[in-house]
Every structure is written in C-alpha cells, then in structure tokens.
Design a protein around this motif. Structure first.
Motif, PDB file in Angstrom:
ATOM      1  N   GLY A 156      -9.607  -3.692 -98.444  1.00  0.00           N
ATOM      2  CA  GLY A 156     -10.016  -4.604 -99.497  1.00  0.00           C
ATOM      3  C   GLY A 156     -11.425  -4.437 -99.996  1.00  0.00           C
ATOM      4  N   LEU A 157     -12.094  -3.339 -99.650  1.00  0.00           N
ATOM      5  CA  LEU A 157     -13.479  -3.147-100.099  1.00  0.00           C
ATOM      6  C   LEU A 157     -13.494  -2.622-101.527  1.00  0.00           C
ATOM      7  N   GLY A 158     -13.750  -3.540-102.463  1.00  0.00           N
ATOM      8  CA  GLY A 158     -13.909  -3.144-103.845  1.00  0.00           C
ATOM      9  C   GLY A 158     -15.338  -2.699-104.096  1.00  0.00           C
ATOM     10  N   ALA A 159     -15.778  -2.799-105.337  1.00  0.00           N
ATOM     11  CA  ALA A 159     -17.127  -2.381-105.703  1.00  0.00           C
ATOM     12  C   ALA A 159     -17.925  -3.623-106.102  1.00  0.00           C
ATOM     13  N   LEU A 160     -18.774  -4.098-105.219  1.00  0.00           N
ATOM     14  CA  LEU A 160     -19.621  -5.250-105.522  1.00  0.00           C
ATOM     15  C   LEU A 160     -20.538  -4.913-106.693  1.00  0.00           C
ATOM     16  N   SER A 161     -20.514  -5.735-107.714  1.00  0.00           N
ATOM     17  CA  SER A 161     -21.245  -5.412-108.941  1.00  0.00           C
ATOM     18  C   SER A 161     -22.728  -5.754-108.873  1.00  0.00           C
ATOM     19  N   ASP A 162     -23.115  -6.697-108.030  1.00  0.00           N
ATOM     20  CA  ASP A 162     -24.516  -7.071-107.888  1.00  0.00           C
ATOM     21  C   ASP A 162     -25.170  -6.124-106.876  1.00  0.00           C
ATOM     22  N   PRO A 163     -26.197  -5.361-107.279  1.00  0.00           N
ATOM     23  CA  PRO A 163     -26.851  -4.427-106.346  1.00  0.00           C
ATOM     24  C   PRO A 163     -27.369  -5.106-105.079  1.00  0.00           C
ATOM     25  N   ALA A 164     -27.804  -6.343-105.203  1.00  0.00           N
ATOM     26  CA  ALA A 164     -28.308  -7.056-104.025  1.00  0.00           C
ATOM     27  C   ALA A 164     -27.192  -7.329-103.026  1.00  0.00           C
ATOM     28  N   GLN A 197     -24.281 -13.967 -90.034  1.00  0.00           N
ATOM     29  CA  GLN A 197     -25.677 -13.799 -90.447  1.00  0.00           C
ATOM     30  C   GLN A 197     -25.906 -14.135 -91.921  1.00  0.00           C
ATOM     31  N   LEU A 198     -24.862 -14.103 -92.730  1.00  0.00           N
ATOM     32  CA  LEU A 198     -25.031 -14.355 -94.162  1.00  0.00           C
ATOM     33  C   LEU A 198     -25.027 -15.845 -94.507  1.00  0.00           C
ATOM     34  N   ASN A 199     -24.777 -16.707 -93.498  1.00  0.00           N
ATOM     35  CA  ASN A 199     -24.805 -18.168 -93.700  1.00  0.00           C
ATOM     36  C   ASN A 199     -23.863 -18.616 -94.806  1.00  0.00           C
ATOM     37  N   ASP A 245     -26.359 -23.757 -98.056  1.00  0.00           N
ATOM     38  CA  ASP A 245     -27.337 -23.664 -99.139  1.00  0.00           C
ATOM     39  C   ASP A 245     -28.154 -22.378 -99.041  1.00  0.00           C
ATOM     40  N   SER A 246     -28.213 -21.794 -97.847  1.00  0.00           N
ATOM     41  CA  SER A 246     -29.006 -20.584 -97.647  1.00  0.00           C
ATOM     42  C   SER A 246     -28.148 -19.317 -97.638  1.00  0.00           C
ATOM     43  N   ALA A 247     -26.930 -19.403 -98.121  1.00  0.00           N
ATOM     44  CA  ALA A 247     -26.024 -18.249 -98.114  1.00  0.00           C
ATOM     45  C   ALA A 247     -26.604 -17.109 -98.948  1.00  0.00           C
ATOM     46  N   GLU A 248     -26.447 -15.880 -98.452  1.00  0.00           N
ATOM     47  CA  GLU A 248     -26.959 -14.722 -99.187  1.00  0.00           C
ATOM     48  C   GLU A 248     -26.120 -14.413-100.421  1.00  0.00           C
ATOM     49  N   ILE A 249     -24.860 -14.863-100.430  1.00  0.00           N
ATOM     50  CA  ILE A 249     -24.007 -14.760-101.615  1.00  0.00           C
ATOM     51  C   ILE A 249     -23.460 -16.154-101.887  1.00  0.00           C
ATOM     52  N   ALA A 250     -23.681 -16.674-103.069  1.00  0.00           N
ATOM     53  CA  ALA A 250     -23.347 -18.061-103.360  1.00  0.00           C
ATOM     54  C   ALA A 250     -21.853 -18.325-103.295  1.00  0.00           C
ATOM     55  N   ASN A 251     -21.040 -17.387-103.803  1.00  0.00           N
ATOM     56  CA  ASN A 251     -19.596 -17.582-103.758  1.00  0.00           C
ATOM     57  C   ASN A 251     -19.126 -17.412-102.313  1.00  0.00           C
ATOM     58  N   GLU A 267     -17.954 -14.411 -97.375  1.00  0.00           N
ATOM     59  CA  GLU A 267     -17.211 -14.257 -96.121  1.00  0.00           C
ATOM     60  C   GLU A 267     -16.595 -12.869 -95.994  1.00  0.00           C
ATOM     61  N   LEU A 268     -16.079 -12.344 -97.087  1.00  0.00           N
ATOM     62  CA  LEU A 268     -15.532 -10.994 -97.041  1.00  0.00           C
ATOM     63  C   LEU A 268     -16.629  -9.960 -96.784  1.00  0.00           C
ATOM     64  N   THR A 269     -17.762 -10.138 -97.446  1.00  0.00           N
ATOM     65  CA  THR A 269     -18.883  -9.220 -97.242  1.00  0.00           C
ATOM     66  C   THR A 269     -19.350  -9.255 -95.794  1.00  0.00           C
ATOM     67  N   GLU A 270     -19.285 -10.424 -95.199  1.00  0.00           N
ATOM     68  CA  GLU A 270     -19.636 -10.552 -93.776  1.00  0.00           C
ATOM     69  C   GLU A 270     -18.717  -9.701 -92.910  1.00  0.00           C
ATOM     70  N   LEU A 271     -17.427  -9.727 -93.194  1.00  0.00           N
ATOM     71  CA  LEU A 271     -16.470  -8.928 -92.424  1.00  0.00           C
ATOM     72  C   LEU A 271     -16.692  -7.437 -92.656  1.00  0.00           C
ATOM     73  N   TRP A 272     -16.919  -7.061 -93.903  1.00  0.00           N
ATOM     74  CA  TRP A 272     -17.186  -5.646 -94.192  1.00  0.00           C
ATOM     75  C   TRP A 272     -18.488  -5.203 -93.524  1.00  0.00           C
ATOM     76  N   ALA A 273     -19.495  -6.081 -93.525  1.00  0.00           N
ATOM     77  CA  ALA A 273     -20.786  -5.734 -92.927  1.00  0.00           C
ATOM     78  C   ALA A 273     -20.637  -5.443 -91.442  1.00  0.00           C
TER      79      ALA A 273
END
Length: 422
Positions: free
Chosen positions: A171-179, A338-340, A344-350, A355-361
């Motif tokens: 399920g790893l697509g292409a995250l559009s935000d460079p951050a 780690q991404l919280n 309110d302090s989540a590194e990705i607001a959505n 949560e998916l990025t956390e699993l991929w990380a």
C-alpha cells in the motif's frame, strides 16, 4: 433512492461505480416481473454487488481478477473490521429499504418508462466520474519498474556480485508532500551515515493490485498472478538470478494460499519461500499476530528472520524478496507511535495518512537496521510500493500523487572481490 447513500457520501469518500446505477435499474425490471418477496433478496444482493465494485476500484483490482479473488475470502476475516461491517450493514439496509419502497409503489412503477431511469443512472455515473476524476485509475502510458529505472537487470547484478534485498511495501503510494515523504527517507539515514550506502528515489507507473506489482517488478511486465500459473517455469527475475548462481528466497507474513503464491512463486524462480504456515511453525519468534482482516505475522518479526537469513550465510549470493503485510487496509494503528498520530502534535494532520506512514516507517527502520548490520555482505536494497494507497477517505487520498508508486534504492558502495563496479 438506490444511489442516495453514495451520492451523500460522495463529498467525503472516493467511490467509483461505473456499473452499479444500471444494475439497480436492471434489478427493478426483474423485480417487477417476480413475486414481491423476491425484491427483499434481489435489491440487497445488488447492493452488496455495488459495494464489491466500489472495493474493486479502491484496491485496483481488474474485474476478472476481483471475481476470481472471491475464492480467497476464506483466508481473511472480514468481521475483524468494524468499518467494513458498518459499511456492509449500510449497503444491505439500503437494499432492504429500496425493496420496501419498490413493493409499496409496485403498481405505479409498472406504468413507468424505463428510459428515464436508464438516463438517470447514466447521469449518476457521469457525476461520480467527474467528481472522482483526479483519483480514477489511468492506464499506464509505458512500462517501468523500480528495477528497470535503475538499470538493475540480472546480468548487471551478477557481474557486480552483490546480494539484492527487494522489499515490496504493501500500500505504499507516493506521498505528495515532501515533508511527509521525508519521514520515510529519514528512517534510512543510519544506513546512509554509515558510509556504506548512497540513497536514490523516484516514482514509477503501476498496473493492477499487489500481484500486478509482483509481475511488474519480478517479471518485468504488466500482469498478475494468473499469468504464472500455467507452466512450470517463466523467464522472470528470480529465475534469471538462479541461472547466475544466486539463491532466490521470498518472505511473506500471510498465507501461501492467498493468490496461490505457493504455486507460482516456484514457477518464477524462487527456490525457497517462507509464508505464515511454515514460519509460524519453524520459528518461535512468530508467536504474535498483527493486522485485522489480513491477520498474519508481524512485519517486525519477519524483518528479524530476513536479517538472520542474510547475515548468517554471508558467502551465499542471494536475491531475497520480502512482501510486507501489516499496512494492508484495514490496518491496525501502532500504539503510541513516534508520529503522535491523532493528537495536536501529529507530524501528519490527517490521522489515517499519519497512521499508515507510521507503519511504513517501521518497515524502513527495519530495513536500515539490516543495512547497517556489520555482518551483512554487500547488498543493494530496493524498497518499492506495490500500488497507490487504497483509501476511501477523500481527504486522506488527496495526500498522495495519483497513479504513481514510490521507490527507494540503497546502493551498496562496497566492492565485491571479483565483482565489477555498478
């Protein structure tokens, strides 16, 4: 009425339904000529078929592949997802409600013209396609893969003499935000800082679902698992590596029966394949399970087995393929990551994307740990998405570049004795 639920959800969810509106018209014509009781069966069945077509589009399954995939439902636990059960319940209830309205107005409907209903159904289809246009799958303009983009053919790899670890990330697509994309690449920094690797990355086209990605990367062509079930052997990447003296190994934390991988993996050249069935039996580290609907081994545990396999036989030239599992939707979020995520302090607001990025990380961090292991022989490491992330939520889906998957390459800088430079 049959389309009301989906039209109300359209601003919030991506759902393409090319055939469904016409199916309801067809069902109405049959129900008019049948006993009233049949409507209470027919319309819920069509509603479930409607849901199936939506899911087919979300998961990039061609229609014929989706139909054949019904045989694998016994391998998954659909009841493990409250969201799936809720959506199924809504569709079935909608079908029953349609049947009630239909039978109440049966006499009036007998005198109705079919053409306006057909035109209205086509209008719904066109409206949905217009709104969902940015997310609709487009045929790939040309073939490419992570291997072909990097000139990694069997002859070149064998000449260099390094091992290859190829990680296909579910399920790893292409995250559009460079951050956001940097969250993943940063997990590879320990391997890069060791001085042993250089990192490159990019995007590539895709076709189909996960087995389509396996055909793309392992066999160098568009297709899926059905293309490799007819013969004893196929001219694919693993087979070509065997011909050049490599040991070819695959790991996947789910059942070998899913998409008949136990049958076609050997046909494309894998000499050893490890799945849920044999790993859980042979290794005590696999006592826990991860996931919900697709409950299987935990990717962290599989990564440990892969690390052992590559480091304990350093003299053996190896092509090792790992298909990850735990980020398969519906996924189970990581607890206190780690991404919280969700705070309110989540590194990705959505939250869903976070949560998916956390699993991929976690997968990327495991790969980095393998890469920087002093016992690891010279090894080029590919990390590749199988298909764009199959998200229903429109806000979450907008975080990804449509129609693309991401790849990363950790190229080992070490020279193998007797090998050539890349």
């Amino acid at each position: 009425m049959p389309n009301l639920v989906m039209l109300l959800a359209l601003p919030f969810y991506v759902a393409t339904r090319a055939l469904s509106p016409l199916l309801y018209v067809f069902a109405g014509q049959i129900a008019l000529r049948a006993p009233p009781a049949l409507a209470y069966v027919l319309f819920p069945v069509i509603a479930v078929a409607d849901l199936g077509l939506v899911a087919m589009a979300v998961f990039n399954l061609p229609f014929d592949t989706a139909v054949q995939s019904m045989r694998y439902l016994a391998s998954v636990d659909l009841t493990a997802s409250a969201f799936y059960l809720a959506v199924l319940g809504v569709f079935v209830a909608n079908g029953i409600g349609i049947a009630c309205l239909f039978n109440r107005n049966r006499q009036a409907l007998r005198g109705a013209m079919v053409l306006p209903a057909v035109l209205l159904a086509l209008g719904v289809t066109l409206l949905e396609r217009h709104i969902n246009r940015p997310f609709l799958k487009q045929p790939a303009q040309f073939f490419e893969s992570a291997l072909s983009n990097n000139g990694a053919d069997p002859a070149t790899i064998a000449q260099a003499g390094r091992n290859v670890l190829f990680v296909m990330v579910e399920g790893l697509g292409a995250l559009s935000d460079p951050a956001h994309a940097a969250i993943l690449s940063e997990r590879l920094q320990p391997a890069i800082e060791s001085g042993r690797y250089t990192l490159s990355s990019g995007l590539s086209n895709f076709e189909g679902s996960t087995t389509g990605a396996e055909s793309r990367e392992l066999c160098g062509q568009w297709g899926d698992h059905r293309d490799y079930l007819g013969k004893a052997s196929y001219d694919c990447f693993p087979a070509a590596m065997v011909d050049r003296g490599y040991r070819t190994v695959s790991y996947h934390g789910f059942s070998e029966e899913m998409f008949e991988r136990d049958k076609w993996y050997p046909s494309i050249g894998f000499q050893e394949s490890y799945f849920l069935e044999n790993l859980a039996t042979d290794d005590d580290r696999f006592s826990q399970r991860c996931g919900s609907v697709f409950a299987g081994l935990c990717d962290n545990d599989v990564a440990g087995a892969i690390r052992d396999r590559l480091t304990k036989k350093p003299a053996e030239r190896t092509f090792l393929y790992w298909l990850t599992l735990n980020s398969h939707i519906p996924y189970v979020p990581k607890h206190k990551g780690q991404l919280n995520c969700g705070s309110d302090s989540a590194e990705i607001a959505n939250t869903q994307v976070c949560e998916l990025t956390e699993l991929w990380a976690d997968v990327f961090a495991n790969v980095a740990a393998i890469a920087e292991d002093p016992a690891l022989p010279p090894t080029d490491i590919f990390i590749v998405g199988d298909h764009p992330t199959p998200l229903w939520n429109r806000a979450a889906a907008s975080h990804f570049t449509p129609h693309k998957v991401q790849w990363y390459l950790l190229r080992d800088n070490r020279q193998v004795a007797g090998g050539s430079a890349p």
